[in-house]
Design an enzyme around this catalytic site. Sequence first.
Site: not given
Ligand code: NAP
Length: 263
Positions: A143, A156
């Site tokens: 991130s 985080y």
């Molecule tokens: N969106 C943004 O603005 C943003 C910015 C910077 C970084 N990121 C990073 O991008 C990555 C993806 O996030 P996203 O934005 O796509 O959000 P999201 O839609 O909330 O996706 C998060 C994913 O992580 C999985 N997850 C959570 N806890 C887990 C566990 N204990 N074991 C296995 N899987 C788990 C969830 O699946 P289940 O709940 O089905 O397990 C879900 O598929 C993350 O690492 C996040 O920190 C996102």
Amino acid sequence: MTKIQKKVIWITGASSGIGEALAHQILAKDGKVILSARRTNKLERVKQNCQGNNPENIKIVPIDLSQVDSLETATQAALKCFGKVDILVNNAGISQRSLAVETTMAANRKIFEVNFFGAVNLTQLILPEMLHRKSGHLVVISSLVGKFGTPLRSCYAASKHALHGYFDSLRTEVAKDNIKVTLICPGYIQTEVSVNALTGDGSKYQKMDETQKSGIPVNICASRIVKAIEQEKQELYIARQEIVGVYLKKLFPTLLSKFLQLQ
Ligand SMILES: NC(=O)c1ccc[n+]([C@@H]2O[C@H](COP(=O)([O-])OP(=O)(O)OC[C@H]3O[C@@H](n4cnc5c(N)ncnc54)[C@H](OP(=O)(O)O)[C@@H]3O)[C@@H](O)[C@H]2O)c1
């Protein structure tokens, strides 16, 4: 250059957001995907939505990264899907929406367990097979807060900073074995990350932040990640104006800190 075609790509956090969008784009390039997350019903939905592609190229391996003892079995299951894993995308993660002083240690540990130790665990389990083949690519979705801390994200940001330390070090160890390491630093992307974020007591925040809603569309983010994989980039920022924080942190850290302070 890495070609996605025919490559086996294991994506964690593939049940929604960035992981789901990545699956679509990799399949469109004739790659093979292994989809992992906790919610199997969501993974099945992602698979259904990908059915325009060859269904043989999509496998599901449920995983809970916080269940450390289950990860070896899950890794063996992932290896059995297509006989190898060419690229591991450590994408699963949980964000935070709470002041440090109001965040329980249980919530802090949960964030670290998934974001940092989850990625490290899976990497160390898959690495021997990659070392044996002298080929592999480890991709980590960090991130922008892996580069500078912001309010309400203390643990985080810490978990994402830790990923940089670990994977930058690992890169120096495995480069001679033809294993690549790519760290991706998104800013605000349109996903449910804020909805799924933890509050101080460990419960879900359950709100869509305005910054998230108006962020970069997830398919654009995913296509930039795929390009970075193909180009074997070491680090990539995917952000709009918030990217300025990275450069302010390097050049004018006191100014950045004053700008970010809560009123
Ligand atoms: N969106 C943004 O603005 C943003 C910015 C910077 C970084 N990121 C990073 O991008 C990555 C993806 O996030 P996203 O934005 O796509 O959000 P999201 O839609 O909330 O996706 C998060 C994913 O992580 C999985 N997850 C959570 N806890 C887990 C566990 N204990 N074991 C296995 N899987 C788990 C969830 O699946 P289940 O709940 O089905 O397990 C879900 O598929 C993350 O690492 C996040 O920190 C996102």
